[in-house]
Design a protein around this motif. Structure first.
Motif, mmCIF file in Angstrom:
data_model
loop_
_atom_site.group_PDB
_atom_site.id
_atom_site.type_symbol
_atom_site.label_atom_id
_atom_site.label_comp_id
_atom_site.label_asym_id
_atom_site.label_seq_id
_atom_site.Cartn_x
_atom_site.Cartn_y
_atom_site.Cartn_z
ATOM 1 N N LYS A 1 12.486 -15.825 40.806
ATOM 2 C CA LYS A 1 11.957 -16.953 40.056
ATOM 3 C C LYS A 1 10.664 -16.538 39.368
ATOM 4 O O LYS A 1 9.877 -15.764 39.897
ATOM 5 C CB LYS A 1 11.684 -18.139 40.985
ATOM 6 C CG LYS A 1 12.933 -18.759 41.591
ATOM 7 C CD LYS A 1 12.537 -19.949 42.470
ATOM 8 C CE LYS A 1 13.771 -20.595 43.085
ATOM 9 N NZ LYS A 1 13.403 -21.740 43.956
ATOM 10 N N GLU A 2 10.457 -17.068 38.199
ATOM 11 C CA GLU A 2 9.225 -16.761 37.484
ATOM 12 C C GLU A 2 8.277 -17.959 37.484
ATOM 13 O O GLU A 2 7.124 -17.851 37.861
ATOM 14 C CB GLU A 2 9.534 -16.336 36.045
ATOM 15 C CG GLU A 2 10.264 -15.000 35.967
ATOM 16 C CD GLU A 2 10.392 -14.508 34.546
ATOM 17 O OE1 GLU A 2 9.968 -15.240 33.634
ATOM 18 O OE2 GLU A 2 10.915 -13.411 34.348
ATOM 19 N N TYR A 3 8.782 -19.086 37.060
ATOM 20 C CA TYR A 3 7.943 -20.286 37.020
ATOM 21 C C TYR A 3 8.480 -21.329 38.006
ATOM 22 O O TYR A 3 9.680 -21.427 38.228
ATOM 23 C CB TYR A 3 7.919 -20.886 35.618
ATOM 24 C CG TYR A 3 7.049 -20.111 34.650
ATOM 25 C CD1 TYR A 3 5.705 -20.430 34.502
ATOM 26 C CD2 TYR A 3 7.574 -19.063 33.895
ATOM 27 C CE1 TYR A 3 4.896 -19.730 33.624
ATOM 28 C CE2 TYR A 3 6.777 -18.350 33.009
ATOM 29 C CZ TYR A 3 5.442 -18.693 32.886
ATOM 30 O OH TYR A 3 4.647 -17.984 32.020
ATOM 31 N N GLU A 4 7.559 -22.078 38.576
ATOM 32 C CA GLU A 4 7.951 -23.151 39.487
ATOM 33 C C GLU A 4 6.943 -24.284 39.357
ATOM 34 O O GLU A 4 5.737 -24.049 39.182
ATOM 35 C CB GLU A 4 7.990 -22.645 40.932
ATOM 36 C CG GLU A 4 8.404 -23.705 41.943
ATOM 37 C CD GLU A 4 8.505 -23.135 43.352
ATOM 38 O OE1 GLU A 4 8.015 -23.813 44.277
ATOM 39 O OE2 GLU A 4 9.066 -22.029 43.515
ATOM 40 N N GLU A 5 7.430 -25.506 39.445
ATOM 41 C CA GLU A 5 6.513 -26.647 39.445
ATOM 42 C C GLU A 5 5.842 -26.724 40.814
ATOM 43 O O GLU A 5 6.523 -26.817 41.837
ATOM 44 C CB GLU A 5 7.247 -27.956 39.133
ATOM 45 C CG GLU A 5 6.298 -29.139 38.974
ATOM 46 C CD GLU A 5 7.005 -30.411 38.582
ATOM 47 O OE1 GLU A 5 6.427 -31.194 37.808
ATOM 48 O OE2 GLU A 5 8.145 -30.638 39.064
ATOM 49 N N LYS B 1 -0.925 -28.112 42.080
ATOM 50 C CA LYS B 1 -2.094 -27.278 41.777
ATOM 51 C C LYS B 1 -3.385 -28.039 42.116
ATOM 52 O O LYS B 1 -3.535 -29.205 41.765
ATOM 53 C CB LYS B 1 -2.088 -26.909 40.291
ATOM 54 C CG LYS B 1 -3.271 -26.073 39.825
ATOM 55 C CD LYS B 1 -3.129 -25.745 38.343
ATOM 56 C CE LYS B 1 -4.298 -24.936 37.830
ATOM 57 N NZ LYS B 1 -4.148 -24.609 36.382
ATOM 58 N N GLU C 1 2.021 -28.801 38.062
ATOM 59 C CA GLU C 1 2.032 -27.905 36.897
ATOM 60 C C GLU C 1 3.036 -26.785 37.122
ATOM 61 O O GLU C 1 3.224 -26.324 38.258
ATOM 62 C CB GLU C 1 0.636 -27.314 36.667
ATOM 63 C CG GLU C 1 0.546 -26.441 35.430
ATOM 64 C CD GLU C 1 -0.861 -25.958 35.162
ATOM 65 O OE1 GLU C 1 -1.068 -24.730 35.129
ATOM 66 O OE2 GLU C 1 -1.753 -26.816 34.981
ATOM 67 N N ASN C 2 3.672 -26.344 36.070
ATOM 68 C CA ASN C 2 4.534 -25.165 36.137
ATOM 69 C C ASN C 2 3.657 -23.921 36.114
ATOM 70 O O ASN C 2 2.902 -23.714 35.160
ATOM 71 C CB ASN C 2 5.511 -25.130 34.958
ATOM 72 C CG ASN C 2 6.666 -26.081 35.152
ATOM 73 O OD1 ASN C 2 7.150 -26.277 36.264
ATOM 74 N ND2 ASN C 2 7.119 -26.697 34.079
ATOM 75 N N MET C 3 3.740 -23.109 37.165
ATOM 76 C CA MET C 3 2.921 -21.910 37.247
ATOM 77 C C MET C 3 3.788 -20.691 37.528
ATOM 78 O O MET C 3 4.856 -20.801 38.152
ATOM 79 C CB MET C 3 1.850 -22.057 38.332
ATOM 80 C CG MET C 3 0.887 -23.218 38.114
ATOM 81 S SD MET C 3 -0.517 -23.212 39.251
ATOM 82 C CE MET C 3 -1.492 -21.849 38.571
ATOM 83 N N LEU C 4 3.308 -19.549 37.059
ATOM 84 C CA LEU C 4 4.020 -18.298 37.262
ATOM 85 C C LEU C 4 3.746 -17.780 38.668
ATOM 86 O O LEU C 4 2.597 -17.601 39.061
ATOM 87 C CB LEU C 4 3.557 -17.262 36.230
ATOM 88 C CG LEU C 4 4.188 -15.869 36.310
ATOM 89 C CD1 LEU C 4 5.695 -15.942 36.068
ATOM 90 C CD2 LEU C 4 3.519 -14.935 35.308
ATOM 91 N N VAL D 1 0.100 -17.452 42.942
ATOM 92 C CA VAL D 1 0.418 -17.724 41.548
ATOM 93 C C VAL D 1 -0.512 -16.944 40.636
ATOM 94 O O VAL D 1 -1.656 -16.629 40.993
ATOM 95 C CB VAL D 1 0.294 -19.232 41.225
ATOM 96 C CG1 VAL D 1 1.358 -20.031 41.967
ATOM 97 C CG2 VAL D 1 -1.097 -19.747 41.558
ATOM 98 N N VAL E 1 6.769 -11.750 41.511
ATOM 99 C CA VAL E 1 8.046 -12.420 41.270
ATOM 100 C C VAL E 1 9.077 -12.045 42.321
ATOM 101 O O VAL E 1 9.882 -12.865 42.753
ATOM 102 C CB VAL E 1 8.581 -12.071 39.856
ATOM 103 C CG1 VAL E 1 9.968 -12.663 39.645
ATOM 104 C CG2 VAL E 1 7.617 -12.556 38.795
#
Length: 219
Positions: free
Chosen positions: A89-93, A96, A76-79, A146, A83
């Motif tokens: 970076k803000e979001y990364e796969e 989870k 999942e892409n999570m924040l 996250v 940061v």
């Protein structure tokens, strides 16, 4: 004139009672072992006849149905948080993992098929739901901080898994909406209720099969 041997007479007097007690203890031990073997046979037969549930969870029994535990992992892409630790970076796969635990609040009490307690009593919120959310980097497997990760826990009424309260609170103003929101992001009230009802169904089947096997063993 010889004196009577009192010691030998006393010993003979107590030999039979002592032997009787020892034989009784031995008989009890043998009976207990046979009883355990019979119960083990019954339990094994019950396990073999239980259906296989596809959700991957585990149902636990102590005083009736006690708790349900499951774990699922997906991408999942999570924040990321904060940061600044991740070069802007803000979001990364990420990978989870969500761990779920549904458990009775009182382990010595049978689970409710229907909770009839008043809404303003602590007995109304008889089930605790807890989730733990963690994230790992797909690149190196290291755990990441996250937004949305951590532990979330609150109490629910097992009738619907919609009425929630804090762990110790029963005042409607203390409803744990924050934990409820995070839990419901992963599992709907319908899903939680289904897990709980399935645990009750298993409990009923275990009782029925156990009684059936007891009859087959002449007990």
């Amino acid at each position: 004139m010889e004196k009577p041997v009192i010691g030998k007479s006393v010993c003979r007097k107590w030999i039979l009672p002592v032997l009787a007690v020892l034989l009784l203890i031995a008989a009890l031990i043998i009976w207990q072992r046979k009883k355990q073997e019979t119960e083990y046979t019954i339990i094994q037969a019950i396990i073999e006849e239980l259906p296989y549930y596809q959700d991957g969870g585990m149902y636990c029994f102590y005083y009736g149905f006690d708790q349900y535990i499951s774990e699922r992992t997906y991408k999942e892409n999570m924040l990321l948080f904060p940061v600044s630790q991740y070069d802007g970076k803000e979001y990364e796969e990420v990978l989870k993992t969500v761990r779920l635990q549904i458990s009775k609040r009182t382990i010595e009490q049978e689970p409710f098929f229907e909770n009839t307690a008043d809404a303003d009593s602590k007995e109304r919120y008889d089930v605790s739901v807890r989730i733990e959310i963690t994230a790992e980097s797909l690149a190196d497997g290291n755990e990441l901080s996250v937004v949305g990760g951590g532990f979330f826990e609150t109490n629910y009424c097992s009738n619907n898994f919609e009425e929630c309260r804090l762990w110790n609170g029963i005042d409607p103003a203390s409803a744990n909406s924050y934990s409820d929101h995070n839990i419901k992001q992963e599992y709907s009230a319908v899903q939680l209720l289904e897990y709980y009802r399935q645990g009750l169904e298993l409990q009923s089947r275990l009782v029925g099969l156990y009684c059936e096997r007891q009859g087959e063993h002449g007990r």
